[in-house]
Structures are given as structure tokens and as C-alpha cells.
Design a protein around this motif. Structure first.
Motif, mmCIF file in Angstrom:
data_model
loop_
_atom_site.group_PDB
_atom_site.id
_atom_site.type_symbol
_atom_site.label_atom_id
_atom_site.label_comp_id
_atom_site.label_asym_id
_atom_site.label_seq_id
_atom_site.Cartn_x
_atom_site.Cartn_y
_atom_site.Cartn_z
ATOM 1 N N CYS A 52 0.860 -1.197 0.000
ATOM 2 C CA CYS A 52 0.000 0.000 0.000
ATOM 3 C C CYS A 52 0.886 1.233 0.000
ATOM 4 O O CYS A 52 0.840 2.053 0.918
ATOM 5 C CB CYS A 52 -0.915 -0.016 1.221
ATOM 6 S SG CYS A 52 -1.986 -1.449 1.329
ATOM 7 N N ASN A 53 1.704 1.380 -1.028
ATOM 8 C CA ASN A 53 2.698 2.443 -1.070
ATOM 9 C C ASN A 53 2.211 3.724 -1.719
ATOM 10 O O ASN A 53 2.696 4.794 -1.400
ATOM 11 C CB ASN A 53 3.952 1.967 -1.812
ATOM 12 C CG ASN A 53 4.560 0.751 -1.161
ATOM 13 O OD1 ASN A 53 4.431 0.552 0.043
ATOM 14 N ND2 ASN A 53 5.209 -0.083 -1.950
ATOM 15 N N SER A 54 1.271 3.597 -2.668
ATOM 16 C CA SER A 54 0.913 4.770 -3.457
ATOM 17 C C SER A 54 -0.581 4.794 -3.746
ATOM 18 O O SER A 54 -1.113 3.860 -4.337
ATOM 19 C CB SER A 54 1.700 4.755 -4.774
ATOM 20 O OG SER A 54 1.278 5.800 -5.605
ATOM 21 N N LYS A 55 -1.243 5.876 -3.353
ATOM 22 C CA LYS A 55 -2.677 6.015 -3.616
ATOM 23 C C LYS A 55 -2.960 6.559 -5.014
ATOM 24 O O LYS A 55 -4.104 6.712 -5.395
ATOM 25 C CB LYS A 55 -3.319 6.947 -2.582
ATOM 26 C CG LYS A 55 -3.392 6.346 -1.211
ATOM 27 C CD LYS A 55 -4.122 7.271 -0.270
ATOM 28 C CE LYS A 55 -4.087 6.728 1.138
ATOM 29 N NZ LYS A 55 -4.705 7.634 2.094
ATOM 30 N N ASP A 56 -1.912 6.838 -5.780
ATOM 31 C CA ASP A 56 -2.122 7.384 -7.118
ATOM 32 C C ASP A 56 -2.653 6.297 -8.052
ATOM 33 O O ASP A 56 -3.180 5.285 -7.620
ATOM 34 C CB ASP A 56 -0.838 8.015 -7.661
ATOM 35 C CG ASP A 56 0.290 7.004 -7.867
ATOM 36 O OD1 ASP A 56 0.036 5.788 -7.780
ATOM 37 O OD2 ASP A 56 1.423 7.430 -8.112
#
Length: 133
Positions: A52-56
Motif C-alpha cells: 500500500c505504497n501509493s494512492k495514485d
């Protein structure tokens, strides 16, 4: 976790150990991934690991979905994936994605049933799938 990955190695298409060093991969999942686990006694029988590193646009990445053979077909992977999806929704992500080998028919059926859709296929036979949340 390493014992689980070793016990499940041949169920991956192609075997996971042909693509990664299982000891290093196990350590990376332990240190960096959010894990959803199913245990029977002292045995890890089901594992879903996500980054879950990037919400983009990339969203959360499902790195591992595995259930030991003696426990397959009992809905463990589905339940663990549902927990993972709920977690990602709670974090505010708009999508999840994963890669699956086209020969992994049962896995493909699970991902489609959960709402994942194919987005690309590589020459090596892996299919990229995405779930829009």
C-alpha cells in the motif's frame, strides 16, 4: 512465512522460486507488506500480501495470494482477499492491481469474481488485472 511459501511453491505458475529467492521474498513481505493470514494451529495455510505504497493511479499491489493445497477450495483466498480489499478501501485507495499467470485458471476465476478486470497481457503469459474501488 518462508515455510508457507516453500510449501506452496509448485502451485504457482511458474513456480515462485523460479522468479524470486524465497527467503528474500519472505523477508520483504514480512518487512514491507500488509499481510492477511489464515492459520490452522501453528501452520500458516493462507496468505495475501499487499503493498500500500501509493494512492495514485498505481494503487495497492497484491504481491501474493496463496493457500496450501490441503486447504484449497474452502474459500480462504476469497475471504483473505475480501479483507485486503476492505483494508485498501479504508486507506482511501481507488484501485488494486495484481499479476497472474494465464494458466492459473482458479486464481483468474477468483479475481474476476472479486471484480478485478484484465488490463494487459505480457509475452510471458502473465495477465495484469485491476480492481477499481
Amino acid at each position: 512465512m518462508l515455510r508457507h511459501l516453500q510449501a506452496h511453491d509448485d502451485a504457482f505458475q511458474p513456480p515462485l522460486s523460479s522468479r524470486v529467492n524465497l527467503e528474500d521474498y519472505s523477508r520483504k513481505l514480512f518487512d514491507n507488506a500488509v499481510r492477511f493470514e489464515a492459520w490452522v494451529g501453528n501452520d500458516l495455510v493462507g496468505l495475501v500480501a499487499i503493498y500500500c505504497n501509493s494512492k495514485d493511479e498505481d494503487g495497492a499491489f497484491v504481491s501474493n495470494v496463496s493457500v496450501l493445497a490441503g486447504h484449497a477450495g474452502k474459500g480462504i483466498a476469497r475471504r483473505l482477499m475480501q479483507f485486503a480489499i476492505a483494508h485498501v478501501v479504508g486507506l482511501g485507495f481507488s484501485s488494486m492491481h495484481l499479476e497472474v499467470d494465464r494458466r492459473a485458471v482458479r486464481a483468474m476465476h477468483l479475481y474476476l469474481a472479486l471484480g478485478f478486470r484484465p488490463t494487459a497481457q505480457s509475452e510471458d503469459g502473465s495477465i495484469s488485472m485491476r480492481l477499481r474501488i
